[in-house]
Design a protein around this motif. Sequence first.
Motif, PDB file in Angstrom:
ATOM      1  N   PRO A 115     -16.115   8.544  13.495  1.00  0.00           N
ATOM      2  CA  PRO A 115     -15.216   7.651  12.740  1.00  0.00           C
ATOM      3  C   PRO A 115     -13.850   8.286  12.529  1.00  0.00           C
ATOM      4  CG  PRO A 115     -16.710   8.779  11.255  1.00  0.00           C
ATOM      5  CD  PRO A 115     -17.136   9.170  12.638  1.00  0.00           C
ATOM      6  N   VAL A 116     -12.885   7.462  12.161  1.00  0.00           N
ATOM      7  CA  VAL A 116     -11.592   7.956  11.684  1.00  0.00           C
ATOM      8  C   VAL A 116     -11.623   7.866  10.160  1.00  0.00           C
ATOM      9  CG1 VAL A 116     -10.218   7.374  13.722  1.00  0.00           C
ATOM     10  CG2 VAL A 116     -10.543   5.661  11.927  1.00  0.00           C
ATOM     11  N   ALA A 117     -10.865   8.736   9.507  1.00  0.00           N
ATOM     12  CA  ALA A 117     -10.796   8.705   8.044  1.00  0.00           C
ATOM     13  C   ALA A 117     -10.037   7.472   7.576  1.00  0.00           C
ATOM     14  CB  ALA A 117     -10.119   9.969   7.531  1.00  0.00           C
ATOM     15  N   THR A 118     -10.496   6.898   6.477  1.00  0.00           N
ATOM     16  CA  THR A 118      -9.800   5.765   5.866  1.00  0.00           C
ATOM     17  C   THR A 118      -9.219   6.209   4.527  1.00  0.00           C
ATOM     18  OG1 THR A 118     -11.799   4.984   4.761  1.00  0.00           O
ATOM     19  CG2 THR A 118     -11.331   4.087   6.953  1.00  0.00           C
ATOM     20  N   HIS A 119      -8.185   5.525   4.083  1.00  0.00           N
ATOM     21  CA  HIS A 119      -7.506   5.898   2.851  1.00  0.00           C
ATOM     22  C   HIS A 119      -7.228   4.650   2.007  1.00  0.00           C
ATOM     23  CE1 HIS A 119      -7.104   9.684   4.897  1.00  0.00           C
ATOM     24  NE2 HIS A 119      -6.493   9.076   5.903  1.00  0.00           N
ATOM     25  N   PRO A 120      -7.380   4.771   0.673  1.00  0.00           N
ATOM     26  CA  PRO A 120      -7.122   3.620  -0.199  1.00  0.00           C
ATOM     27  C   PRO A 120      -5.673   3.142  -0.077  1.00  0.00           C
ATOM     28  CG  PRO A 120      -8.301   5.339  -1.394  1.00  0.00           C
ATOM     29  CD  PRO A 120      -7.876   5.938  -0.088  1.00  0.00           C
ATOM     30  N   VAL A 121      -5.510   1.833  -0.220  1.00  0.00           N
ATOM     31  CA  VAL A 121      -4.191   1.197  -0.124  1.00  0.00           C
ATOM     32  C   VAL A 121      -3.992   0.319  -1.341  1.00  0.00           C
ATOM     33  CG1 VAL A 121      -2.799  -0.468   1.180  1.00  0.00           C
ATOM     34  CG2 VAL A 121      -4.216   1.197   2.404  1.00  0.00           C
ATOM     35  N   SER A 122      -2.766   0.282  -1.845  1.00  0.00           N
ATOM     36  CA  SER A 122      -2.429  -0.663  -2.899  1.00  0.00           C
ATOM     37  C   SER A 122      -1.059  -1.247  -2.591  1.00  0.00           C
ATOM     38  CB  SER A 122      -2.419   0.046  -4.253  1.00  0.00           C
ATOM     39  OG  SER A 122      -2.213  -0.907  -5.282  1.00  0.00           O
ATOM     40  N   CYS A 123      -0.940  -2.548  -2.752  1.00  0.00           N
ATOM     41  CA  CYS A 123       0.354  -3.208  -2.541  1.00  0.00           C
ATOM     42  C   CYS A 123       0.893  -3.616  -3.908  1.00  0.00           C
ATOM     43  CB  CYS A 123       0.196  -4.425  -1.646  1.00  0.00           C
ATOM     44  SG  CYS A 123      -0.382  -3.996   0.005  1.00  0.00           S
ATOM     45  N   VAL A 124       2.080  -3.112  -4.260  1.00  0.00           N
ATOM     46  CA  VAL A 124       2.691  -3.383  -5.555  1.00  0.00           C
ATOM     47  C   VAL A 124       4.099  -3.898  -5.323  1.00  0.00           C
ATOM     48  CG1 VAL A 124       3.360  -2.401  -7.776  1.00  0.00           C
ATOM     49  CG2 VAL A 124       1.359  -1.496  -6.582  1.00  0.00           C
ATOM     50  N   ASP A 125       4.365  -5.108  -5.781  1.00  0.00           N
ATOM     51  CA  ASP A 125       5.704  -5.706  -5.654  1.00  0.00           C
ATOM     52  C   ASP A 125       6.234  -5.640  -4.229  1.00  0.00           C
ATOM     53  OD1 ASP A 125       5.653  -6.263  -8.373  1.00  0.00           O
ATOM     54  OD2 ASP A 125       6.633  -4.369  -8.897  1.00  0.00           O
ATOM     55  N   GLY A 126       5.385  -5.956  -3.253  1.00  0.00           N
ATOM     56  CA  GLY A 126       5.827  -6.013  -1.861  1.00  0.00           C
ATOM     57  C   GLY A 126       5.945  -4.664  -1.179  1.00  0.00           C
ATOM     58  N   VAL A 127       5.434  -3.614  -1.824  1.00  0.00           N
ATOM     59  CA  VAL A 127       5.491  -2.279  -1.232  1.00  0.00           C
ATOM     60  C   VAL A 127       4.068  -1.774  -1.029  1.00  0.00           C
ATOM     61  CG1 VAL A 127       6.276   0.100  -1.564  1.00  0.00           C
ATOM     62  CG2 VAL A 127       7.698  -1.814  -2.333  1.00  0.00           C
ATOM     63  N   VAL A 128       3.834  -1.158   0.128  1.00  0.00           N
ATOM     64  CA  VAL A 128       2.520  -0.601   0.451  1.00  0.00           C
ATOM     65  C   VAL A 128       2.483   0.866   0.035  1.00  0.00           C
ATOM     66  CG1 VAL A 128       0.883  -0.077   2.299  1.00  0.00           C
ATOM     67  CG2 VAL A 128       2.284  -2.156   2.424  1.00  0.00           C
ATOM     68  N   PHE A 129       1.479   1.218  -0.768  1.00  0.00           N
ATOM     69  CA  PHE A 129       1.241   2.608  -1.153  1.00  0.00           C
ATOM     70  C   PHE A 129      -0.121   3.024  -0.605  1.00  0.00           C
ATOM     71  CE2 PHE A 129       4.160   0.921  -4.238  1.00  0.00           C
ATOM     72  CZ  PHE A 129       5.084   1.941  -4.401  1.00  0.00           C
ATOM     73  N   VAL A 130      -0.199   4.259  -0.146  1.00  0.00           N
ATOM     74  CA  VAL A 130      -1.463   4.781   0.373  1.00  0.00           C
ATOM     75  C   VAL A 130      -1.827   6.032  -0.418  1.00  0.00           C
ATOM     76  CG1 VAL A 130      -1.149   3.781   2.658  1.00  0.00           C
ATOM     77  CG2 VAL A 130      -0.285   6.074   2.204  1.00  0.00           C
ATOM     78  N   ALA A 131      -3.115   6.207  -0.671  1.00  0.00           N
ATOM     79  CA  ALA A 131      -3.597   7.380  -1.411  1.00  0.00           C
ATOM     80  C   ALA A 131      -4.144   8.375  -0.392  1.00  0.00           C
ATOM     81  CB  ALA A 131      -4.665   6.974  -2.417  1.00  0.00           C
ATOM     82  N   LEU A 132      -3.336   9.370  -0.066  1.00  0.00           N
ATOM     83  CA  LEU A 132      -3.713  10.337   0.958  1.00  0.00           C
ATOM     84  C   LEU A 132      -4.355  11.562   0.316  1.00  0.00           C
ATOM     85  CD1 LEU A 132      -0.517  10.134   3.182  1.00  0.00           C
ATOM     86  CD2 LEU A 132      -2.710   8.956   3.504  1.00  0.00           C
ATOM     87  N   PRO A 133      -5.237  12.234   1.056  1.00  0.00           N
ATOM     88  CA  PRO A 133      -5.807  13.483   0.541  1.00  0.00           C
ATOM     89  C   PRO A 133      -4.689  14.450   0.162  1.00  0.00           C
ATOM     90  CG  PRO A 133      -6.981  12.770   2.496  1.00  0.00           C
ATOM     91  CD  PRO A 133      -5.777  11.868   2.365  1.00  0.00           C
ATOM     92  N   ALA A 134      -4.930  15.253  -0.860  1.00  0.00           N
ATOM     93  CA  ALA A 134      -3.890  16.133  -1.386  1.00  0.00           C
ATOM     94  C   ALA A 134      -3.376  17.119  -0.350  1.00  0.00           C
ATOM     95  CB  ALA A 134      -4.432  16.873  -2.605  1.00  0.00           C
ATOM     96  N   ASP A 135      -4.200  17.444   0.661  1.00  0.00           N
ATOM     97  CA  ASP A 135      -3.741  18.411   1.661  1.00  0.00           C
ATOM     98  C   ASP A 135      -2.998  17.777   2.837  1.00  0.00           C
ATOM     99  OD1 ASP A 135      -6.024  17.198   2.642  1.00  0.00           O
ATOM    100  OD2 ASP A 135      -6.843  19.036   3.503  1.00  0.00           O
ATOM    101  N   TYR A 136      -2.810  16.466   2.845  1.00  0.00           N
ATOM    102  CA  TYR A 136      -1.986  15.828   3.866  1.00  0.00           C
ATOM    103  C   TYR A 136      -0.516  16.045   3.501  1.00  0.00           C
ATOM    104  CZ  TYR A 136      -5.760  13.161   6.142  1.00  0.00           C
ATOM    105  OH  TYR A 136      -6.881  12.776   6.833  1.00  0.00           O
ATOM    106  N   LEU A 137       0.297  16.303   4.495  1.00  0.00           N
ATOM    107  CA  LEU A 137       1.723  16.488   4.262  1.00  0.00           C
ATOM    108  C   LEU A 137       2.452  15.180   4.515  1.00  0.00           C
ATOM    109  CD1 LEU A 137       2.241  19.904   6.102  1.00  0.00           C
ATOM    110  CD2 LEU A 137       1.809  19.497   3.658  1.00  0.00           C
ATOM    111  N   VAL A 138       3.439  14.917   3.671  1.00  0.00           N
ATOM    112  CA  VAL A 138       4.277  13.724   3.831  1.00  0.00           C
ATOM    113  C   VAL A 138       5.675  14.206   4.166  1.00  0.00           C
ATOM    114  CG1 VAL A 138       5.205  11.663   2.738  1.00  0.00           C
ATOM    115  CG2 VAL A 138       2.882  12.450   2.180  1.00  0.00           C
ATOM    116  N   LYS A 139       6.167  13.790   5.339  1.00  0.00           N
ATOM    117  CA  LYS A 139       7.510  14.197   5.757  1.00  0.00           C
ATOM    118  C   LYS A 139       8.526  13.356   5.001  1.00  0.00           C
ATOM    119  CE  LYS A 139       6.013  15.412  10.405  1.00  0.00           C
ATOM    120  NZ  LYS A 139       6.123  15.063  11.827  1.00  0.00           N
ATOM    121  N   GLU A 140       9.557  14.013   4.518  1.00  0.00           N
ATOM    122  CA  GLU A 140      10.638  13.300   3.826  1.00  0.00           C
ATOM    123  C   GLU A 140      11.500  12.578   4.847  1.00  0.00           C
ATOM    124  OE1 GLU A 140      10.872  12.979   0.572  1.00  0.00           O
ATOM    125  OE2 GLU A 140       9.094  14.228   0.318  1.00  0.00           O
ATOM    126  N   ALA A 141      11.983  11.401   4.481  1.00  0.00           N
ATOM    127  CA  ALA A 141      12.840  10.638   5.392  1.00  0.00           C
ATOM    128  C   ALA A 141      14.200  11.304   5.526  1.00  0.00           C
ATOM    129  CB  ALA A 141      12.990   9.209   4.902  1.00  0.00           C
TER     130      ALA A 141
END
Length: 124
Positions: free
Chosen positions: A98-124
Amino acid sequence: MYQNALPPTLTELPDRKWTRACAVAELPEDEGLKLATVPVTSVFAAEGEVFCIDDTCTHETFSLADGWVEGCAVECSLHMAKFDLRTGKALSPPAYRPVATHPVSCVDGVVFVALPADYLVKEA
Ligand code: FES
């Protein structure tokens, strides 16, 4: 694209951090949107919901965001393995893991994802 300013309505999840992914309007219809994370993740709109999975096919190293969405599944465009977007389960060979799945929440037209704490998020 990714910011730390998150709405307070997102529920804290253990060992995960909420990250702004994109606007709901940015989601493509028949494929995924790759996120600038390490490991790479992607978000998909399917059957009225939004899903987030690890982007790399478990058969070989290939982006699932470039695959095709069919119902609640994505088909890898290299060798046609299918994955359930809800569970990450491999639905057809040649992928079996399988591939890992991650929780998603959509708030006011914006998609947020709950990633594991050890995942890195690149700044734009
Ligand atoms: S790389 Fe995805 S099915 Fe082979």
